[in-house]
Write a protein that holds these residues in place. Sequence first.
Motif, PDB file in Angstrom:
ATOM      1  N   SER A 139      -2.688  -1.009  -7.022  1.00 26.41           N
ATOM      2  CA  SER A 139      -2.092   0.179  -6.400  1.00 26.41           C
ATOM      3  C   SER A 139      -2.368   0.147  -4.905  1.00 26.41           C
ATOM      4  CB  SER A 139      -2.693   1.464  -6.993  1.00 26.41           C
ATOM      5  OG  SER A 139      -2.234   1.674  -8.315  1.00 26.41           O
TER       6      SER A 139
ATOM      7  N   ALA B 220       1.432   8.358   4.427  1.00 27.15           N
ATOM      8  CA  ALA B 220       1.897   7.798   3.153  1.00 27.15           C
ATOM      9  C   ALA B 220       3.389   8.050   2.962  1.00 27.15           C
ATOM     10  CB  ALA B 220       1.106   8.390   1.992  1.00 27.15           C
TER      11      ALA B 220
ATOM     12  N   GLU C  39      -5.875   9.052  -7.099  1.00 27.94           N
ATOM     13  CA  GLU C  39      -4.742   8.876  -6.199  1.00 27.94           C
ATOM     14  C   GLU C  39      -3.449   8.716  -6.996  1.00 27.94           C
ATOM     15  OE1 GLU C  39      -4.639   9.383  -3.177  1.00 27.94           O
ATOM     16  OE2 GLU C  39      -6.570   8.951  -2.246  1.00 27.94           O
ATOM     17  N   SER C  40      -3.533   8.027  -8.111  1.00 31.01           N
ATOM     18  CA  SER C  40      -2.358   7.837  -8.958  1.00 31.01           C
ATOM     19  C   SER C  40      -1.907   9.166  -9.555  1.00 31.01           C
ATOM     20  CB  SER C  40      -2.678   6.840 -10.063  1.00 31.01           C
ATOM     21  OG  SER C  40      -1.550   6.610 -10.881  1.00 31.01           O
TER      22      SER C  40
ATOM     23  N   ARG D  49      -0.412  10.421  -1.769  1.00 32.85           N
ATOM     24  CA  ARG D  49      -0.818   9.385  -0.830  1.00 32.85           C
ATOM     25  C   ARG D  49      -0.517   7.982  -1.361  1.00 32.85           C
ATOM     26  NH1 ARG D  49      -4.362  13.437  -0.656  1.00 32.85           N
ATOM     27  NH2 ARG D  49      -5.535  12.559  -2.408  1.00 32.85           N
ATOM     28  N   MET D  50       0.061   7.879  -2.537  1.00 36.02           N
ATOM     29  CA  MET D  50       0.392   6.591  -3.130  1.00 36.02           C
ATOM     30  C   MET D  50       1.606   5.992  -2.425  1.00 36.02           C
ATOM     31  SD  MET D  50      -0.770   4.483  -5.413  1.00 36.02           S
ATOM     32  CE  MET D  50      -1.886   5.587  -6.298  1.00 36.02           C
TER      33      MET D  50
ATOM     34  N   TYR E 202      -2.297   2.627  -1.476  1.00 37.41           N
ATOM     35  CA  TYR E 202      -2.293   4.039  -1.116  1.00 37.41           C
ATOM     36  C   TYR E 202      -3.000   4.249   0.225  1.00 37.41           C
ATOM     37  CZ  TYR E 202      -6.979   3.446  -3.065  1.00 37.41           C
ATOM     38  OH  TYR E 202      -8.249   2.973  -3.326  1.00 37.41           O
TER      39      TYR E 202
END
Length: 383
Positions: free
Chosen positions: A245, A357, A230-231, A236-237, A247
Motif C-alpha cells: 500500500s 494524498a 490508513e486502508s 490518505r491512501m 499512502y
Amino acid sequence: MTTVTTTVLADGRELIYFDDGAAVHPHTARDTRPLEPRSPENTGELRFDALTGDWVAIAAHRQTRTYLPPADQCPLCPTAGANLSEIPDSTYDVAVFENRFPSLGPAVGDAPDNPVWGTGGRAYGRCEVVAFTPEHSGSFGGLSTERARTVIDAWAHRTAALSALPGVRQVFPFENRGQEIGVTLHHPHGQIYAYSYVPPRSAVMAAAALAYYEAHDGREALLGSIVAKESGSGERMIAQGTHFSAYVPFAAHMPLEIHLTPHRHVPDFAALSEAERDELAVMYLDVLRRLDNLYDTPTPYIAAWHQAPLDPALRPAGRFHLELTSPRRAADKLKFLAGSEAAMGAFINDTTPEHTAALLRGVSTAKRSAGTAAGTEGKVSIP
C-alpha cells in the motif's frame, strides 16, 4: 531471473553487474585505469557526540569526489572512448560497485562499545553505488518495469551480502534525486550504506516498533497496524495492491511524503517473495510517476528504504518500507529545513497530508516524456 556477474575494478573494488532476465551480457571488459590499489587503512574516522548519542563519520577525503561532471566524463556511463568510467563494460543493465570516495569503510568491523566523550574509532562499513541504467539522462521513474525489477533484485542481493559482513548493523539503500537534494552526479543512480552502528533515525523507529510489538505480545507490528488504519480511512491512501500500500502518512514531516509498505511483515528486500518483488516494481514506478507528473518539472526527492536493524533484539519488530520525501511545497517553492527542523528536529508541514494524498491520487501514472524529465536533470525552477 536476474543474472549476476561479479568482477573487480583496477584498484580492487568490487563491481557487480545485474542483467535483466532476458539479457545476456558477457561482461568481459576490464578496468584499465592506472589506479593505485585501495587499502583498508584509508578508512575514515568515527567520532561519538556525547550530547546526542550520535556517531559522526569524519570523511575529509570525500572533498575530492567527482562533482557534477559533463556527460562525456560521467563515471557511471559505460566506458567509451576517452571516458574510462567506473563501469568498464560497454553494455550493462544495472551495475553496483564500491564507492571510490566512501563515507564508511572500506574496512569493516565493530563500532566502539560503551562510547563516551572523546571516543573515536575507524569509520567501519561499506558504501556502494547503484547505477540504475547505462543511460546518462532520465530517472528511476522512467525505467521499464523489467528494469525496476532488476534493481530490486540488486538491492535484495546487496542487502543479504552486506548484512553478512563483520560488524554491519544496518543496511540502508537510498536514492537522492535532484541538485536541491545534494546530488553530485546527474546519471540515474542510488547508494547503499552498510553501517557499523544503528543510525539515530533508525534507532528511534526501531525502539517505537519494538515497544508496540512487545505491548501486543509479538502478535501485531506497528507498521502493520498503521497500514490497516490508513486502508480503513482511505483519505490518505494513494494506491493499493495485493502486497503493498502507498499512502501519505498521518503526521507527514515534509510537503510531499509517501510511504510504501508491504502487507506482510518482512525485515528487508532480501526477505521479499518473487510475487512481492514483482508488485513492488510496479507500485514504486507508480508512486514515482505520480510525483514526477505533479508539476511541469521533475520533483527532487529522497527515496529511503528502511530495513530492520540486524540487532537480534530489534529485528523481529522492524518492518521494511519506503519513505519517499520531497521539500517541494509548490510548483515554484521549496521547503528549507531551517531553525525548528534543522536545529530542534521539530517539523512544521505547510500542507495537509489529506490534501497531498488527494493531489497524488489525481495525477497520471504515465511515464514522463524523456524530453521533459531528462532535459532539466531534476532541477526545479525557482523564480
